[in-house]
Each structure stands twice: as structure tokens, then as C-alpha cells.
Design a protein around this motif. Structure first.
Motif, PDB file in Angstrom:
ATOM      1  N   CYS A   1      34.528  52.157  44.877  1.00 14.41           N
ATOM      2  CA  CYS A   1      35.005  51.453  46.068  1.00 14.41           C
ATOM      3  C   CYS A   1      34.013  51.644  47.225  1.00 14.41           C
ATOM      4  O   CYS A   1      33.225  52.582  47.246  1.00 14.41           O
ATOM      5  CB  CYS A   1      36.403  51.927  46.466  1.00 14.41           C
TER       6      CYS A   1
ATOM      7  N   TYR B   1      33.101  52.092  51.227  1.00  7.72           N
ATOM      8  CA  TYR B   1      33.575  52.617  52.505  1.00  7.72           C
ATOM      9  C   TYR B   1      32.650  52.144  53.621  1.00  7.72           C
ATOM     10  O   TYR B   1      31.420  52.209  53.484  1.00  7.72           O
ATOM     11  CB  TYR B   1      33.608  54.145  52.492  1.00  7.72           C
TER      12      TYR B   1
ATOM     13  N   ARG C   1      38.037  52.789  53.424  1.00  9.23           N
ATOM     14  CA  ARG C   1      37.850  52.032  52.191  1.00  9.23           C
ATOM     15  C   ARG C   1      38.153  50.566  52.421  1.00  9.23           C
ATOM     16  O   ARG C   1      39.181  50.207  52.987  1.00  9.23           O
ATOM     17  CB  ARG C   1      38.766  52.583  51.080  1.00  9.23           C
ATOM     18  N   GLN C   2      37.235  49.696  51.978  1.00  6.48           N
ATOM     19  CA  GLN C   2      37.399  48.263  52.145  1.00  6.48           C
ATOM     20  C   GLN C   2      38.241  47.709  50.997  1.00  6.48           C
ATOM     21  O   GLN C   2      37.964  47.973  49.832  1.00  6.48           O
ATOM     22  CB  GLN C   2      36.029  47.575  52.177  1.00  6.48           C
ATOM     23  N   LYS C   3      39.252  46.945  51.345  1.00 10.99           N
ATOM     24  CA  LYS C   3      40.168  46.424  50.338  1.00 10.99           C
ATOM     25  C   LYS C   3      39.753  45.015  49.925  1.00 10.99           C
ATOM     26  O   LYS C   3      39.698  44.108  50.754  1.00 10.99           O
ATOM     27  CB  LYS C   3      41.597  46.418  50.886  1.00 10.99           C
ATOM     28  N   VAL C   4      39.451  44.882  48.663  1.00 14.16           N
ATOM     29  CA  VAL C   4      39.099  43.580  48.095  1.00 14.16           C
ATOM     30  C   VAL C   4      39.791  43.455  46.750  1.00 14.16           C
ATOM     31  O   VAL C   4      40.461  44.389  46.294  1.00 14.16           O
ATOM     32  CB  VAL C   4      37.564  43.430  47.915  1.00 14.16           C
TER      33      VAL C   4
ATOM     34  N   GLY D   1      40.663  43.703  43.041  1.00 12.52           N
ATOM     35  CA  GLY D   1      40.354  44.818  42.157  1.00 12.52           C
ATOM     36  C   GLY D   1      39.368  44.500  41.059  1.00 12.52           C
ATOM     37  O   GLY D   1      38.916  45.397  40.342  1.00 12.52           O
TER      38      GLY D   1
ATOM     39  N   ARG E   1      31.823  45.362  45.015  1.00 13.58           N
ATOM     40  CA  ARG E   1      31.106  44.918  46.201  1.00 13.58           C
ATOM     41  C   ARG E   1      29.633  44.693  45.906  1.00 13.58           C
ATOM     42  O   ARG E   1      29.001  45.430  45.145  1.00 13.58           O
ATOM     43  CB  ARG E   1      31.268  45.952  47.319  1.00 13.58           C
TER      44      ARG E   1
ATOM     45  N   ASN F   1      38.761  53.163  42.224  1.00 16.17           N
ATOM     46  CA  ASN F   1      39.172  53.680  43.523  1.00 16.17           C
ATOM     47  C   ASN F   1      39.054  55.192  43.654  1.00 16.17           C
ATOM     48  O   ASN F   1      39.218  55.726  44.754  1.00 16.17           O
ATOM     49  CB  ASN F   1      40.625  53.275  43.811  1.00 16.17           C
TER      50      ASN F   1
ATOM     51  N   ALA G   1      45.764  42.851  43.732  1.00 17.41           N
ATOM     52  CA  ALA G   1      44.560  43.151  44.494  1.00 17.41           C
ATOM     53  C   ALA G   1      44.241  44.617  44.362  1.00 17.41           C
ATOM     54  O   ALA G   1      44.845  45.349  43.598  1.00 17.41           O
ATOM     55  CB  ALA G   1      44.776  42.765  45.973  1.00 17.41           C
ATOM     56  N   ASN G   2      43.292  45.073  45.147  1.00 19.69           N
ATOM     57  CA  ASN G   2      42.852  46.453  45.124  1.00 19.69           C
ATOM     58  C   ASN G   2      43.464  47.160  46.339  1.00 19.69           C
ATOM     59  O   ASN G   2      42.858  47.202  47.396  1.00 19.69           O
ATOM     60  CB  ASN G   2      41.322  46.507  45.174  1.00 19.69           C
ATOM     61  N   PRO G   3      44.707  47.691  46.206  1.00 19.20           N
ATOM     62  CA  PRO G   3      45.437  48.197  47.379  1.00 19.20           C
ATOM     63  C   PRO G   3      44.839  49.459  47.970  1.00 19.20           C
ATOM     64  O   PRO G   3      44.072  50.137  47.300  1.00 19.20           O
ATOM     65  CB  PRO G   3      46.832  48.442  46.813  1.00 19.20           C
TER      66      PRO G   3
END
Length: 290
Positions: free
Chosen positions: A133, A135, A144-147, A149, A153, A195, A288-290
Motif C-alpha cells: 500500500c 502512504y 495510507r491512500q485508499k484505492v 484493492g 499504485r 495492506n 475496494a481497499n478499505p
């Protein structure tokens, strides 16, 4: 036995960041087989610093610009220039590797990052594209940036070699690092973000763009090229406004490209698969990637 990996870093005027990245890579518990620094026409001494690192470590390689093709990053970025640099770095690898990692110069990693990532690739043979993940610094704290799952990035994306070879087939257009995930899926591979470990991104996404409104519009134009469903693009833009109102400019960029009838991705199978994944029922089940 650990999988082997190589790192490719496209770099234009990244002298201020390259030293930090070099410290991160040389401190890895599992060193890369190669680190290829692809100079993209720097004029701040990036190439000199890269050459210094290469003189100190025989696993570091510097690729100099190709005058016939290299131009301005501000234009090239929108035409997938990082894909061209990524390919050039991969072509310069002295030996073959199992996993190829595109790493931006403005990142840093804990010493166990790549050992952990290679272990995941070894344990999960169906893993095609992955990363930890991301940051980014917000108000003095690493957040942490949520995108989604399934979307590693772009600042640090690792490819099983077969998936990288599929990326070679893509046009060098902005949006390629979404279509490559579709290509991987069509090959039967998964894409994932983990994560439980991550990396630091020292320049916010779109940080090279001086005009945030323009940067958002460019993303909209890229979404048109990729073949996004209009409904999905609108939902994505609305969701983005929770953090930044200029995210709505994505809609303008998408619509503008549509009105100009800008060419779209010629990989029809990849576009069909992408649009299928953007159906509401699929999104609700994938999450999503919570």
C-alpha cells in the motif's frame, strides 16, 4: 529459493529524490539483481548522481536519454512516457529476472519491503501485478491512500515477467497502467495491493502538474482512451470530490476527448473486459481497499 527481481526507475530531474531511493534499495534485506535508472533528459545532475551510484555498486545501471525520442516530460507523461522509459530500462537488464518492478524516484521503502513482496509472488503463482500500500504525507502524518484493492499504485508496481511482456503490447498512452491489469486478468493472473506492508510516496499523486484542475482533466481524457463506462467515470469523479473538488474536472476531460473523437485503445478485448469490471454489480461484489 527467493524469486529474483529488478527495479527500473524512470527519472527526469530527480536528483533531490534519487539519493533517498538509493539508500532504501541498498538497505534491502533482499537486494535487487539490478537497478536500472533511466535518465529522461535531466538537466539537474540526475545522470551524474546515477553514474556515481553505478560506480559504487555493480548491480546499478544508468540508461542515458535517446535524443531521437526524448522530449518534455510534461507532454510525454500524458502519452505514457513512463511506459517508454520502463521498457527501455527493462531492455537494458544484464540478466533475466522473475519479477520486474517499476519504482518512481520519489519513493522510499523499509528494508524488508522487497523481501516480503517477492515472498508473496513466490507463494501465489497466480499473482501477476502487485505492490504494497502507498502512504503519502498529509498534515505531517503518513496516511495510507485508499484505492481499489486490485490497483497497485503506479509509483511502485511489480510485474511477474509474463505480465510485463503483455504490457509491451500496449500503446504508450496515459492509462496504460490500468489496461495492463486488464491484460493480466485476461491471462488468468490476479492483481493486488497488500495492506500489511507499504511504501512511502514523497510527492503527492499528480504532484508534477502545476495546475490541479488540468491534472484532473488529463485523467478524464485518459479514462476516455481506456474505454471507461461514462457512469463509472462519473461515480469515480464524484467520489474523488470528497477529498478534492477539482476531481470533477475528470468529467470535463472525458467529455472533451469524446467530443473530439480522440482515438481509443485498440485492444478491444481489454476494453470489453474493463467495461465489464465497471458494471455496478461487479463493483459491489469486488469491493475496494478499505
Amino acid at each position: 529459493m527467493s524469486l529474483t527481481y529488478a527495479v527500473v526507475t524512470p527519472a527526469r530531474n530527480e536528483r533531490a529524490n534519487l539519493g533517498r531511493l538509493a539508500e532504501s534499495l541498498t538497505a534491502q534485506m533482499l537486494l535487487p539483481a539490478h537497478w536500472v535508472i533511466v535518465d529522461d533528459g535531466s538537466d539537474d545532475g540526475t545522470d551524474d548522481l546515477g553514474a556515481k551510484f553505478a560506480a559504487e555498486h555493480d548491480w546499478i545501471v544508468v540508461c542515458m536519454p535517446e535524443p531521437a525520442t526524448d522530449g518534455q516530460l510534461t507532454e510525454g507523461r500524458r502519452e505514457g512516457r513512463d511506459l517508454l522509459a520502463f521498457r527501455r530500462g527493462a531492455a537494458a537488464l544484464p540478466t533475466a529476472v522473475d519479477v520486474l518492478v517499476k519504482v518512481d524516484a520519489d519513493t522510499s521503502f523499509d528494508p524488508d519491503y522487497f523481501a516480503t513482496l517477492m515472498r508473496r509472488f513466490a507463494e501465489q503463482p497466480d499473482l501477476g501485478i502487485a505492490g504494497g500500500c502507498c502512504y503519502e504525507l498529509e498534515d505531517g502524518e503518513w496516511v495510507r491512500q485508499k484505492v481499489a484493492g486490485t490497483h497497485p499504485r503506479g509509483a511502485s508496481r511489480a510485474y511477474r515477467w509474463a505480465c510485463y511482456e503483455e504490457a509491451l503490447k500496449l500503446e504508450p498512452k496515459m492509462g496504460w497502467d490500468g489496461l495492463d491489469e486488464v491484460q493480466a486478468s485476461l491471462m488468468g493472473y490476479r492483481t493486488a495491493i497488500f495492506n500489511d506492508f507499504g511504501f512511502r510516496h514523497h510527492r503527492p499523486t499528480g504532484g508534477r502538474e502545476r495546475d490541479r484542475l488540468r491534472a484532473s482533466a488529463v485523467l478524464g481524457s485518459a479514462s476516455w482512451y481506456m474505454g471507461y463506462r461514462p457512469s463509472y467515470l462519473l461515480l469515480r469523479a464524484l467520489y474523488g470530490t470528497r477529498r478534492d473538488p477539482v476531481a470533477l474536472a475528470m468529467v470535463w476531460g472525458y467529455a472533451s476527448a469524446a467530443l473530439r473523437r480522440t482515438p481509443r485503445c485498440p485492444e478491444a478485448g481489454a476494453v470489453r473486459h474493463l467495461r465489464e469490471q465497471q458494471r455496478l454489480r461487479v463493483l459491489l461484489t469486488r469491493g475496494a481497499n478499505p
